[in-house]
Design a protein around this motif. Structure first.
Motif, PDB file in Angstrom:
ATOM      1  N   PHE A 204       0.845  -1.123  -0.027  1.00  0.00           N
ATOM      2  CA  PHE A 204       0.006  -0.041  -0.012  1.00  0.00           C
ATOM      3  C   PHE A 204       0.780   1.121   0.075  1.00  0.00           C
ATOM      4  N   GLU A 207       2.195   2.380  -3.467  1.00  0.00           N
ATOM      5  CA  GLU A 207       1.334   2.921  -4.262  1.00  0.00           C
ATOM      6  C   GLU A 207       1.175   4.278  -3.991  1.00  0.00           C
ATOM      7  N   ALA A 235      -3.111   6.314   3.376  1.00  0.00           N
ATOM      8  CA  ALA A 235      -2.973   4.965   3.497  1.00  0.00           C
ATOM      9  C   ALA A 235      -4.008   4.114   4.185  1.00  0.00           C
ATOM     10  N   GLY A 238      -5.566   1.063   2.950  1.00  0.00           N
ATOM     11  CA  GLY A 238      -4.826  -0.019   3.263  1.00  0.00           C
ATOM     12  C   GLY A 238      -4.626  -0.363   4.634  1.00  0.00           C
ATOM     13  N   HIS A 307     -10.301  -6.309  -1.196  1.00  0.00           N
ATOM     14  CA  HIS A 307      -8.781  -6.516  -1.093  1.00  0.00           C
ATOM     15  C   HIS A 307      -8.387  -8.079  -0.521  1.00  0.00           C
ATOM     16  N   ARG A 310      -5.525  -9.364  -2.590  1.00  0.00           N
ATOM     17  CA  ARG A 310      -4.152  -8.735  -1.980  1.00  0.00           C
ATOM     18  C   ARG A 310      -3.730  -9.408  -0.779  1.00  0.00           C
ATOM     19  N   GLY A 315       0.077  -9.133  -0.493  1.00  0.00           N
ATOM     20  CA  GLY A 315       0.181  -7.851  -1.226  1.00  0.00           C
ATOM     21  C   GLY A 315       0.981  -8.134  -2.648  1.00  0.00           C
ATOM     22  N   ARG A 318      -2.172  -7.627  -6.963  1.00  0.00           N
ATOM     23  CA  ARG A 318      -2.977  -6.538  -6.937  1.00  0.00           C
ATOM     24  C   ARG A 318      -4.161  -6.499  -8.031  1.00  0.00           C
TER      25      ARG A 318
END
Lengths: 319, 301
Positions: A204, A207, A235, A238, A307, A310, A315, A318
């Motif tokens: 996260f 990104e 964030a 996330g 999510h 992910r 992670g 994505r």
């Protein structure tokens, strides 16, 4: 695509849709069955053929929370009339609610286990996500010597089989008196979730465009201010997703809880199966306990739906 | 990684001059986590490495005697332990193969325009989010020979799933397949949706048959992601404890984690169980290593 579709393809599509529906029904049937058993009268829980249509009852939940004992004789009409509704449903099953000397209703073992699960899961989630967010930012933004090795080390702690870690932890906890304590479990779950939280949060963090902070630094923010005022709000999604994953993992954990706790700090996962123990188990009560325990996870799964991929791939993948 | 790095690491930069330097912030953010993991994951393992060379029993007050490699030698020569490893291998193969087949199959079915696709997918993913211990418990109700709905639905009469030594391991694997096929499905769906549509269009124009399209386009492009699913599930299946421990007590379904648990916490052969834990640990780390290499590979794409 529509132009190249043939009639046989459309036919196959229909078959596929029916197949998907069938698969979904088969996959959900076990969950539906345990949920419906939680609302059945006891005599309908284990019938052949299985009872599908019935008048839902709340009595399994009353029995789940109150301590009960068998009655030698059925309750007298006076007793019955004097009892509140939630006690009558227990009378109907040939049992009575246990009270102490002052007439206070005694709780069963379930509520305290449920509370323990909540305390341990929430505390360890806050710790793991808190530490994980800082560490992920560190890995995402700064040059770290041996970064790949460190990240592998962090992930590998998550992959250790629980029983392998539990043996030395048990001995160490026994030496310092952390056995059967909330703190002991919180530490274990934090360590277990921390690696996951670092990996997920790093994705996260990567990104969030670094230009945001750079602009803030130019405007006179310190790095810390930029982190708290710019990066953390960016964030937030996330962090929330990571927290839910960590919560579910801690909530569901069984092996550590089985080995490290026995009563005072015991969580629900080792407690619920132990109810089956001796004699003829009352499956409606077990189902009620299971239902309440699974409910938060089901709700969270729904909230997390975008999510899941992910989270389950640490992670790496994505969408 | 280099692209995401901020270049203000030098101490003389303007931003670094105010407040903490970037280097101290980096250390402040990373070192506590590393230390925490060392203290609570690595230190215990060093502790148990020491015990693995002794005859220590945690149930007595007798001091631990150093026995050298005796525990390791005993374990590696113990046919009982080898049979636990064989049972575990069989379990891993059955359950991972089952999950791959069901998970990928359902993903292929789902990979089209379906009304309520999002909702159906989320519902299908539910089993893998549940607690393995509790899943084991309610599958016991489903498997029950006299009133279980599985026997009723399949018309099997009073078929014994969990107390028949031949069947128990398959029953545990079946539950695991139910629980974890959604995971393979989730990853497969991601892989399938990443296959460029124009490849299928080109194949259709060339009048390629469905088999050709599947084996030459779909499968090779989804393979790396499927591989991740397989390695991850292999690792998890190898470690399985909760599900099998709760579902059955048949020796034919005694996985290595269960053996380890019994050795450590029922027979209290602490020293010996530490040695077995180390053997298991080395195996898991080997699989983890492969897994991480694959993760990084896919990430780079």
């Amino acid at each position: 695509m529509a132009a190249v579709r043939t009639s046989s393809e459309i036919g196959f599509n229909r078959v596929a849709i029916v197949a998907v529906l069938l698969v979904t029904i088969i996959f959900l049937a076990p969950i539906y069955w345990i949920a419906s058993t939680a609302f059945k009268p006891r005599n309908l829980a284990t019938t052949i053929p299985p009872t599908v249509v019935f008048q839902p009852e709340i009595s399994p939940f009353v029995k789940l929370f109150a301590k009960r004992s068998q009655m030698r004789n059925p309750a007298s009409p006076e007793e019955y009339a004097a009892a509140p509704w939630w006690e009558r449903v227990v009378f109907d099953g040939g049992e009575k609610i246990v009270r102490d000397g002052k007439g206070e209703v005694q709780w069963s073992g379930y509520p305290s286990r449920f509370m323990n699960s909540l305390i341990v899961a929430i505390t360890s989630t806050v710790l793991a996500v808190g530490m994980g967010t800082f560490t992920a930012y560190g890995f995402s933004r700064f040059k770290v010597k041996g970064e790949a090795d460190l990240l592998f080390f962090i992930l590998s702690t998550r992959m250790l089989p629980p029983v392998v870690v539990a043996i030395p932890m048990f001995l160490m906890y026994r030496a310092v008196g952390l056995n059967d304590s909330h703190l002991g479990l919180v530490i274990l779950y934090t360590a277990f979730n921390l690696s996951f939280s670092v990996w997920l949060m790093k994705g996260f963090m990567d990104e969030i465009p670094k230009e945001y902070e750079e602009a803030a630094l130019v405007d006179g923010y310190t790095r810390m201010e930029a982190f708290f005022k710019i990066v953390l709000p960016e964030a937030a999604t996330g962090i929330a997703a990571t927290a839910v994953f960590c919560f579910i993992t801690a909530w569901n954990e069984y092996a550590f809880a089985l080995i490290m706790t026995s009563r005072r700090a015991q969580t629900a996962p080792p407690f619920i199966p132990s109810q089956v123990g001796s004699g003829l188990p009352d499956w409606t009560v077990i189902a009620a306990g299971t239902f309440l325990f699974l409910l938060p996870v089901a709700i969270f799964t729904f909230l997390l739906r975008n999510h899941l991929l992910r989270g389950m791939s640490f992670g790496a993948i994505r969408k | 990684m280099a692209t995401t790095m901020i270049t203000t690491l030098d101490r003389s930069s303007r931003a670094a001059a105010r407040g903490l330097s970037d280097i101290s912030i980096r250390n402040l953010f990373i070192i506590p986590t590393i230390l925490f993991l060392i203290v609570f994951n690595i230190f215990p393992l060093i502790y148990s490495l020491g015990y693995s060379f002794t005859d220590f029993r945690a149930s007595t007050n007798a001091p631990a005697n150093f026995v050298g490699l005796q525990n390791y030698r005993d374990l590696l020569g113990d046919p009982y332990v080898w049979s636990n490893f064989a049972v575990t291998a069989k379990y891993v193969i059955i359950s991972v193969a089952g999950q791959l087949l069901v998970g990928f199959g359902v993903a292929m079915l789902l990979n089209r325009d379906i009304p309520l696709k999002g909702l159906l997918t989320t519902l299908l993913l539910l089993p893998m989010m549940l607690s393995m211990a509790v899943v084991g418990l309610f599958w016991k109700l489903l498997y029950d020979p006299s009133f279980g709905i599985i026997n009723y639905a399949l018309g099997l009469g009073t078929f014994e799933w969990l107390s028949d030594p031949k069947m128990a391991l398959y029953a545990v694997a079946l539950t695991d397949i139910w629980m974890w096929s959604p995971f393979v499905m989730l990853l497969s769906l991601a892989g399938l949706s990443a296959v460029p549509k124009h490849l299928y269009e080109a194949a259709a124009i060339d009048r390629a048959g469905p088999f050709y399209t599947f084996f030459r386009i779909t499968l090779p492009l989804v393979a790396p992601i499927l591989m991740i699913a397989v390695i991850f599930r292999t690792m998890e299946a190898f470690k399985t404890f909760d599900l099998a421990y709760i579902l059955t007590s048949q020796p034919t379904a005694e996985l290595i984690s269960i053996r380890l648990y019994k050795m450590a916490f029922q027979e209290w052969q602490t020293g010996r169980s530490c040695a077995l834990a180390y053997i298991v640990l080395i195996m898991v780390l080997a699989i983890t290593n492969i897994y991480v290499k694959y993760l990084n590979k896919v990430k780079e794409r």
